[in-house]
Design a protein around this motif. Structure first.
Motif, PDB file in Angstrom:
ATOM      1  N   UNK A 234      42.564  16.631  16.098  1.00  0.00           N
ATOM      2  CA  UNK A 234      42.474  18.071  16.375  1.00  0.00           C
ATOM      3  C   UNK A 234      41.037  18.498  16.642  1.00  0.00           C
ATOM      4  N   UNK A 235      40.080  17.901  15.923  1.00  0.00           N
ATOM      5  CA  UNK A 235      38.668  18.197  16.177  1.00  0.00           C
ATOM      6  C   UNK A 235      38.272  17.749  17.573  1.00  0.00           C
ATOM      7  N   UNK A 236      38.686  16.541  17.961  1.00  0.00           N
ATOM      8  CA  UNK A 236      38.360  16.027  19.295  1.00  0.00           C
ATOM      9  C   UNK A 236      38.975  16.903  20.384  1.00  0.00           C
ATOM     10  N   UNK A 237      40.223  17.335  20.200  1.00  0.00           N
ATOM     11  CA  UNK A 237      40.877  18.183  21.185  1.00  0.00           C
ATOM     12  C   UNK A 237      40.210  19.548  21.274  1.00  0.00           C
ATOM     13  N   UNK A 238      39.774  20.080  20.144  1.00  0.00           N
ATOM     14  CA  UNK A 238      39.078  21.372  20.149  1.00  0.00           C
ATOM     15  C   UNK A 238      37.768  21.286  20.918  1.00  0.00           C
ATOM     16  N   UNK A 239      36.967  20.283  20.593  1.00  0.00           N
ATOM     17  CA  UNK A 239      35.670  20.121  21.255  1.00  0.00           C
ATOM     18  C   UNK A 239      35.860  19.819  22.741  1.00  0.00           C
ATOM     19  N   UNK A 240      36.817  18.949  23.060  1.00  0.00           N
ATOM     20  CA  UNK A 240      37.062  18.595  24.457  1.00  0.00           C
ATOM     21  C   UNK A 240      37.493  19.812  25.270  1.00  0.00           C
ATOM     22  N   UNK A 241      38.349  20.656  24.702  1.00  0.00           N
ATOM     23  CA  UNK A 241      38.794  21.846  25.423  1.00  0.00           C
ATOM     24  C   UNK A 241      37.652  22.847  25.617  1.00  0.00           C
ATOM     25  N   UNK A 242      36.723  22.909  24.659  1.00  0.00           N
ATOM     26  CA  UNK A 242      35.547  23.766  24.825  1.00  0.00           C
ATOM     27  C   UNK A 242      34.657  23.266  25.960  1.00  0.00           C
ATOM     28  N   UNK A 243      34.482  21.952  26.046  1.00  0.00           N
ATOM     29  CA  UNK A 243      33.710  21.384  27.158  1.00  0.00           C
ATOM     30  C   UNK A 243      34.402  21.645  28.491  1.00  0.00           C
ATOM     31  N   UNK A 244      35.721  21.542  28.515  1.00  0.00           N
ATOM     32  CA  UNK A 244      36.461  21.826  29.748  1.00  0.00           C
ATOM     33  C   UNK A 244      36.252  23.274  30.182  1.00  0.00           C
ATOM     34  N   UNK A 245      36.266  24.185  29.221  1.00  0.00           N
ATOM     35  CA  UNK A 245      36.023  25.591  29.515  1.00  0.00           C
ATOM     36  C   UNK A 245      34.631  25.793  30.105  1.00  0.00           C
ATOM     37  N   UNK A 246      33.638  25.124  29.517  1.00  0.00           N
ATOM     38  CA  UNK A 246      32.264  25.238  30.012  1.00  0.00           C
ATOM     39  C   UNK A 246      32.136  24.657  31.415  1.00  0.00           C
ATOM     40  N   UNK A 247      32.827  23.529  31.673  1.00  0.00           N
ATOM     41  CA  UNK A 247      32.790  22.930  33.010  1.00  0.00           C
ATOM     42  C   UNK A 247      33.391  23.877  34.044  1.00  0.00           C
ATOM     43  N   UNK A 248      34.484  24.534  33.708  1.00  0.00           N
ATOM     44  CA  UNK A 248      35.102  25.479  34.636  1.00  0.00           C
ATOM     45  C   UNK A 248      34.157  26.636  34.953  1.00  0.00           C
ATOM     46  N   UNK A 249      33.475  27.127  33.949  1.00  0.00           N
ATOM     47  CA  UNK A 249      32.552  28.229  34.170  1.00  0.00           C
ATOM     48  C   UNK A 249      31.390  27.805  35.064  1.00  0.00           C
ATOM     49  N   UNK A 250      30.900  26.572  34.850  1.00  0.00           N
ATOM     50  CA  UNK A 250      29.814  26.073  35.705  1.00  0.00           C
ATOM     51  C   UNK A 250      30.272  25.936  37.150  1.00  0.00           C
TER      52      UNK A 250
END
Length: 257
Positions: A234-250
C-alpha cells in the motif's frame, strides 16, 4: 456556460487525485486499524496464539521505513542527476560509459549481498540498508537522466544559445525542464523499488515494515508476513500514484508551453 467551464478543471483535478487518496487512505487504515482485522488474520493462522504483530506500532514502523527510503532517495537523486548532467556536458563526455557502468554495477549485486558485505564494515542497524538502497536505486535515475538530456533536440539548444543564454542557463531553463518527465520516471522507478527492498533492513537490525515479515518467516506465522507485505504494498502504491500525478502535471505544463 461559464459554470461548466469552471467545474471541468475541478473534476479533472479530482480525478487525478483519486488514486493517491484511495491508496493513501487504505494505507492509513492498515496502519492504524490492523488489530481490527484480527478475525481475518486468525483465519490465515488459526493455530497461532498471536496473529497481529504488536512488537512495535505499525505507524512507527512506517515512519522508520519512510526515513530510510527518503534518505536513500535524496542521495541517489542528487548523485544520479548530477552525474548524468556532468557526463552530458562537453568536458565530461569521456566519462559517460564509465558512469553508466558504475551505475549498472549497483544492480548486479543483490541487496542481500550488499548487506552481507556492508555489515562487517558499518555494523548492524540502519546504515547498511541505506547503502544497499543507494547502490540499488542509482541505475534508473542515472539512465533516465542521460536519456532525458540526450533527447533534447539540438535545434532547441542552438536557438537558446542564439538568444544569448549561457550554457548554465540553457541547462537550467531549457534542458532540465524538457528532460524532467523522463528523469522523474527514473526517480519513480528507483523509489518504488526501494520501498520494497528496504524491508531487507530488518535482517540487519534496521527496524521498519520488514520486521513483521522477518518475524513471520522465523516463527512460521503467515499472518505477520501478510501484515508487513500488505502495508509495504500500500505504501508503494501510494508513492507510485503520487509520482504518476506529478508526471501528468509536468507533461501538461510542457504541452501548454
Amino acid at each position: 456556460m461559464n459554470n461548466s467551464f469552471s467545474i471541468a478543471p475541478l473534476q479533472q483535478k479530482a480525478a487525478f487525485w483519486r488514486w493517491p487518496l484511495i491508496w493513501g487512505g487504505l494505507l492509513l487504515v492498515s496502519v492504524v486499524g490492523m488489530s481490527v482485522a484480527e478475525p481475518l488474520f486468525r483465519w490465515v493462522e488459526p493455530d497461532s496464539r498471536q496473529v497481529v504483530y504488536d512488537r512495535a506500532d505499525f505507524y512507527v514502523l512506517l515512519g522508520r521505513h519512510l526515513l530510510v527510503v527518503g534518505i536513500a532517495a535524496v542521495v541517489t537523486i542528487s548523485v544520479g542527476v548530477l552525474a548524468g548532467i556532468a557526463v552530458t556536458r562537453e568536458r565530461g563526455s569521456d566519462f559517460l560509459p564509465l558512469v553508466g557502468q558504475l551505475a549498472s554495477l549497483g544492480q548486479t549485486f543483490p541487496p542481500v549481498a550488499v548487506l552481507a558485505l556492508a555489515v562487517p564494515v558499518l555494523g548492524f542497524g540502519t546504515l547498511p540498508i541505506i547503502v544497499a538502497l543507494i547502490l540499488y536505486g542509482l541505475l534508473p535515475i542515472v539512465r533516465n537522466t542521460l536519456t532525458g538530456l540526450q533527447e533534447v533536440e539540438q535545434d532547441i539548444k542552438t536557438a537558446a544559445h542564439a538568444m544569448g543564454m549561457t550554457p548554465a542557463q540553457v541547462l537550467r531553463q531549457v534542458e532540465l525542464p524538457l528532460a524532467a518527465p523522463v528523469i522523474l520516471a527514473g526517480i519513480r522507478t528507483s523509489v518504488t523499488i526501494n520501498i520494497a527492498t528496504a524491508a531487507l533492513g530488518a535482517t540487519v537490525g534496521a527496524s521498519n515494515l520488514g520486521d513483521p515479515i522477518i518475524s513471520g518467516i522465523v516463527n512460521g506465522n503467515m499472518a505477520y508476513v501478510v501484515q508487513g507485505a500488505l502495508t509495504i504494498a500500500l505504501l508503494a502504491l501510494t508513492v507510485d500514484s503520487l509520482f504518476e500525478l506529478l508526471q501528468r502535471q509536468l507533461r501538461s505544463r510542457l504541452s501548454a508551453a
